[in-house]
Scaffold this active site. Structure first.
Site, PDB file in Angstrom:
ATOM      1  N   ASN A   1     -49.942  10.499  12.110  1.00  0.00           N
ATOM      2  CA  ASN A   1     -50.756   9.572  13.078  1.00  0.00           C
ATOM      3  C   ASN A   1     -50.371   8.146  12.531  1.00  0.00           C
ATOM      4  OD1 ASN A   1     -52.527   8.026  14.519  1.00  0.00           O
ATOM      5  ND2 ASN A   1     -54.421   9.264  14.270  1.00  0.00           N
TER       6      ASN A   1
ATOM      7  N   CYS B   1     -56.864   3.405  17.787  1.00  0.00           N
ATOM      8  CA  CYS B   1     -55.422   3.759  18.105  1.00  0.00           C
ATOM      9  C   CYS B   1     -55.001   3.683  19.521  1.00  0.00           C
ATOM     10  CB  CYS B   1     -55.343   5.315  17.630  1.00  0.00           C
ATOM     11  SG  CYS B   1     -55.747   5.773  16.162  1.00  0.00           S
TER      12      CYS B   1
ATOM     13  N   HIS C   1     -50.896   9.789  22.606  1.00  0.00           N
ATOM     14  CA  HIS C   1     -51.122   9.466  21.141  1.00  0.00           C
ATOM     15  C   HIS C   1     -50.977  10.548  20.124  1.00  0.00           C
ATOM     16  CE1 HIS C   1     -52.910   7.629  17.495  1.00  0.00           C
ATOM     17  NE2 HIS C   1     -54.041   8.333  17.856  1.00  0.00           N
TER      18      HIS C   1
END
Ligand code: UT7
Length: 340
Positions: free
Chosen positions: A287, A117, A257
């Protein structure tokens, strides 16, 4: 050398979120979970799911076209295209090459970057260096994911967390005093097994057995990743602030994030940062891995949360394990259009 360097910054941004919404209530019909658990433990209420006929490059192109339009740049102007993704259309050709072809970016190089990520932040730092050295004029950085295609819809530990989406930025030169000020990239490979997609490549080639065992999907130890994430979100942020000679109080806005609202809140608390200075849209997208930061940045800008001259930090973490952060002084490139 540094004196001769140019300042690199974002000069255009665009996003694409698929239309189809999957709510927590929908998930209740699919696995043993409930809306209350998901909201309390993650902050997620719904996520977007890509249309059946689309793949990551399709989302990437849609976001890229919008970013180019926002930048007032043509695809022929691009020198390099980096697609940050963990869910490429296929292993090769690179999704970036598919995007390059579709956009008609005839003079651009293209490659994919995979760092969990954190991929978008890794890609942004590469773009920064190509612009700062004057080697390239425009680099397109896209974070794009179809996570719904690589998660196990029978595993409640993971399937409630992820979503699909894309965000793209055009990176180019900005005036002195603005743009990317510092960055911090790290890896702790010993934590690799904590988030992995184990099968389908050279270690465990695809076989009937790997498919039967569902090893071609994301496997994750959520609890361990959680602890790591809180620590490195804070660490990344402090490192880039220090490197940019900024104090904590100088930070105007944090774009973290979006993996779990509790991770973001815990990191903000450790940073002694009020939540008004922290952007969150995980409730609506879940996410989206490499796409969370550009999606969040786009919405923060659209909401008027970021102004010319603001000091921003983008901080992330993910599979690898990897983590990283970028500090930036926002340049409102849109004001150029108003003047011109
Ligand atoms: O981008 C980077 C990728 N990943 C992450 O950032 C993930 C980081 N980790 C997390 O966000 C959290 O650890 C999770 C949301 C994954 C899990 O939350 P948690 O508070 O750490 O829960 P847990 O794993 O400790 O599980 C608590 C309980 C377990 O039941 P038992 O063993 O206590 O009986 C789980 O089986 O919750 C259960 N559980 C669920 N229950 C309802 C796990 N998933 C679910 C679910 N619905 N979807």
């Amino acid at each position: 050398m540094k004196g001769m360097m140019k300042q690199a910054g974002i000069r255009g941004i665009g996003v694409f979120a698929p239309e189809r919404v999957l709510t927590n209530r929908d998930l209740e019909q699919m696995v043993d979970t409930d809306d209350e658990w998901i909201v309390n433990r993650t902050g997620i209420r719904e996520r977007r799911i890509v249309a059946d006929e689309m793949a990551t490059s399709d989302l990437a192109c849609l976001a890229a076209e919008r970013a180019l339009a926002d930048a007032g740049a043509a695809s022929e102007d691009l020198d390099l295209i980096i697609v940050a993704t963990n869910s490429p259309d296929m292993l090769f050709p690179a999704t970036a090459c598919l995007v390059q072809d579709r956009l008609g970016a005839r003079k651009a190089g293209a490659f994919d970057l995979q760092a969990g990520c954190t991929s978008f932040l890794y890609a942004l730092t590469i773009a920064n260096n190509f612009i700062a050295t004057g080697y390239y004029k425009y680099v397109l950085v896209i974070g794009a994911e179809c996570m719904s295609r690589i998660i196990n819809w029978q595993d409640r530990n993971t399937c409630v967390l992820f979503g699909d989406g894309a965000g793209a930025v055009v990176v180019g030169e900005v005036p002195a005093g603005y743009g990317i000020l510092s960055y911090h990239l790290r890896s702790e490979g010993s934590g690799g097994p904590l988030i992995a997609l184990p099968a389908g490549m050279s270690r465990l080639p695809a076989s009937f057995e790997t498919v039967a065992k569902r090893l071609h999907y994301v496997h994750m130890n959520g609890r361990e990743v959680f602890k790591f994430a809180v620590k490195v979100l804070e660490e990344g942020c402090l490192k880039v602030l220090a490197e940019a000679n900024l104090a904590r109080e100088d930070l105007d806005y944090l774009i973290p994030h979006q993996a779990n609202a509790r991770i973001i809140e815990a990191a903000a608390k450790r940073l002694r940062l009020p939540m008004e200075k922290v952007f969150m849209n995980i409730d609506r997208y879940g996410n989206t891995s490499s796409a969370t930061i550009p999606l969040a940045l786009f919405e923060a800008l659209a909401g008027g949360n970021i102004r010319d001259g603001d000091n921003l930090v983008m901080s992330g973490f993910g599979a690898g394990l990897t983590w990283g952060a970028v500090a930036m002084r926002w340049y409102d490139y849109r004001k150029e259009k108003e003047v011109g």
